[in-house]
Every structure is written in structure tokens, then in C-alpha cells.
Write an enzyme that holds these catalytic residues in place. Structure first.
Site: not given
Ligand code: DGY
Length: 322
Positions: A237, A266, A284
Site C-alpha cells: 500500500r 495514488e 496498481h
């Protein structure tokens, strides 16, 4: 019939599984819902199926009248205020145990890709700049027989370690809890401190969930402990890593390279990232295989069916109600 809202694109087979059990409201477009949309969904739905990009905070939860379940389409669930949902008696589920192998595959693609400079070499060839073999062209680092450091050795970290057996690597790991001796032996993995892992590894790969304890756990201090020949790989993450510190470390040539699939802010990239040739940037896609997306969706559907039947759903997130 109870309303089930699916906030974003979702596989047809899983929608079919739900169809006869509820009034299904779906957004099968590329346009994600706005905060206002999410508030509206919370108002009349019994279940919302969410993406990582749907931020389900107190405001949204406070708008819920009949909401019983927030079913996240992913293993991570840091987009949801789980503690607040639990306080309101709303279940939160995720999709564990179906995506670790796929994410471990991508991690390996990144380890090999970063070490062997696959992306710049491919770009070079595509641009028609390959004019014949040269001894020093795109030299990289070896992977076979090197030391792999795994930070966070749960489902995904363990699957990454398993693959390292085939590369005859020395595997070091750091985890909240030490693995059983049996598992350590099976993975040929040695438990170390984070500092030792950073100092000794040729490849450092991160697989911890995002929490208060792990936010920014890798910053300049940690990067400076790494060998100048080492590579940093991140598929966990974004907010676990201080991206500016990584950019600075790479610019200063203090490590050999890095590969990222997730970002601190992000989907925004930190300034300076795109210019760095020794940084692989992916959007991702850790769990993005056809098979795994279908398995994840099927599991989401099972959780929704549990909730519709009044049962506690099978994949309640570990922190729910704790
Ligand atoms: C996951 O499943 O956690 C993926 O990162 C997508 O959210």
C-alpha cells in the site's frame, strides 16, 4: 427486494449470482462514483460493493439507513473506516486467500524486471535503437543466489518466498509475528530485525497492510540502510513508503533501482518519479489476472449472499469489531 449497489465495473458471472436475490444497481462504466453518489448509495442500499478507490468514511456511513454490509472488491480495505462501520453494526468484508499467488507473480516480475532493466531495454528496442550486440548494453544485477528480504510475511510475502526457492536465494523476513518453525523451514526463510534485513538484502520487497504502525515505515533512514547495489520492490500500500524519500535516494544513487505498483498519493505520482530510468512504475496491477479477478468477484458475491440471508459474512475483515 433489498438493494445491492455495485459502485464500479464487476464481472458478469458474479452479478448473475446475485441477480435473483436482490434489486441490483450497477455502475458498469469506467466512471467512478463521486462522494455524493456514495452517500446516495448508502442511504438506500442494504449492501454496497466497493472498490479501493471508493472512500467510505464517517460521512458516508452516517448517511446509511439500512446498510448491513460494505463488501470491498480487494484484499486491502484501508479505504473504509472499519472501526466506525463496526460501531454502527455494519459488516465490512474483503477478499482474502484468492489473490496472493497472483500478487506474488507480479512481485517477481518486478524483481526480475528491475534487476535486468527490462522496461528501458524494451523501450530502447521498440524505438529502433538496437544496432547490434554490445558487452555493456543494459547491464543489470543477478537474481539467482542473491539475498531476498521480505518485509511482511503473510499470505503474499510467503508466496513470494516460495518462489525464491527456485532461484536458490537466501531469504530473510521481518514480520509482526514470527512464523512457525515448520513454515520457516518450508520457505527456507530466516527471521531477522528490519535493520538486518535492510542491510543484508539484495532485494527488499514490502508486503505489510497499511495501518497506523506501518504508515511511512520505509523512509530515508531505511533506504540509507540498504546496500548501494540493492533494489526496492513495493506492491503493498502506497502510504507504507515515503515516496519522496525513495525519489531522493534513487536520484542520489544510494540504491540500484526500484519498482513500484502502488503510490503514497495514488493515483498521483511524486514529482521526479517519471524521469528516473531505474524506477519501474506500474498502475496498481498486483492482483490483475483474469482468473484472480473472477475469484475475487465470486468471493464478494458469496459475502453479499451471506448478508442477504442474514448470516455473518464469511470474509469479515480481521479488525472488524476489535
Ligand atoms: C487488493 O486487493 O488489496 C488490491 O490491492 C486492490 O485493492
Amino acid at each position: 427486494m433489498p438493494i445491492v449497489t455495485v459502485t464500479n465495473m464487476f464481472p458478469k458471472a458474479a452479478l448473475d449470482k446475485l441477480e435473483t436475490h436482490c434489486d441490483l444497481r450497477i455502475n458498469q462504466t469506467e466512471t467512478p462514483p463521486t462522494t455524493e453518489d456514495l452517500k446516495k448509495y448508502a442511504l438506500d442500499s442494504m449492501v454496497i460493493v466497493t472498490y479501493l478507490s471508493d472512500k467510505i468514511d464517517r460521512d458516508i456511513i452516517d448517511n446509511a439507513k439500512n446498510l448491513k454490509l460494505i463488501a470491498n472488491y480487494g484484499a486491502g480495505f484501508n479505504n473504509i473506516d472499519v472501526a466506525y462501520a463496526a460501531k454502527k453494526g455494519i459488516w465490512v468484508t474483503n477478499t482474502p486467500a484468492v489473490l496472493h499467488e497472483t500478487t506474488a507473480d507480479l512481485t517477481w516480475a518486478m524483481i526480475l524486471g528491475a534487476a535486468r532493466r527490462i522496461v528501458p531495454a524494451e523501450r530502447f528496442t521498440r524505438e529502433n535503437r538496437f544496432k547490434g550486440w554490445q558487452a555493456k548494453m543494459f547491464l543489470g544485477g543477478d537474481v539467482y543466489g542473491k539475498t531476498l528480504g521480505i518485509i511482511g510475511c503473510g499470505e503474499i510475502g510467503s508466496a513470494v518466498a516460495q518462489r525464491a526457492l527456485g532461484f536458490n536465494m537466501r531469504v530473510l523476513y521481518f514480520n509482526r509475528n514470527r512464523l512457525s518453525l515448520e513454515k520457516e523451514n518450508a520457505l527456507n526463510a530466516l527471521y531477522t530485525s528490519m535493520e538486518e534485513l535492510l542491510r543484508q538484502s539484495d532485494f527488499v520487497t514490502v508486503h505489510v497492510p497499511l495501518s497506523k504502525q506501518t504508515q511511512n515505515m520505509i523512509s530515508k533512514k531505511q533506504f540509507l540502510m540498504m546496500k548501494p547495489t540493492a533494489y526496492f520492490i513495493h506492491t503493498a500500500r502506497g502510504k507504507v513508503v515515503d515516496d519522496q524519500a525513495l525519489v531522493d535516494t534513487l536520484k542520489e544513487g544510494r540504491i540500484a533501482g526500484a519498482a513500484l505498483d502502488v503510490y503514497e498519493n495514488e493515483p498521483a505520482l511524486t514529482e521526479g518519479m517519471i524521469e528516473l530510468q531505474n524506477l519501474m512504475l506500474l498502475p496498481h496491477i498486483g492482483s490483475a489476472s483474469h482468473e484472480t479477478r473472477d475469484k475475487m468477484a465470486d468471493l464478494v458475491a458469496d459475502n453479499v449472499l451471506d448478508a442477504l440471508a442474514g448470516r455473518s459474512p464469511r470474509c469479515l475483515v480481521p479488525s472488524w469489531g476489535k
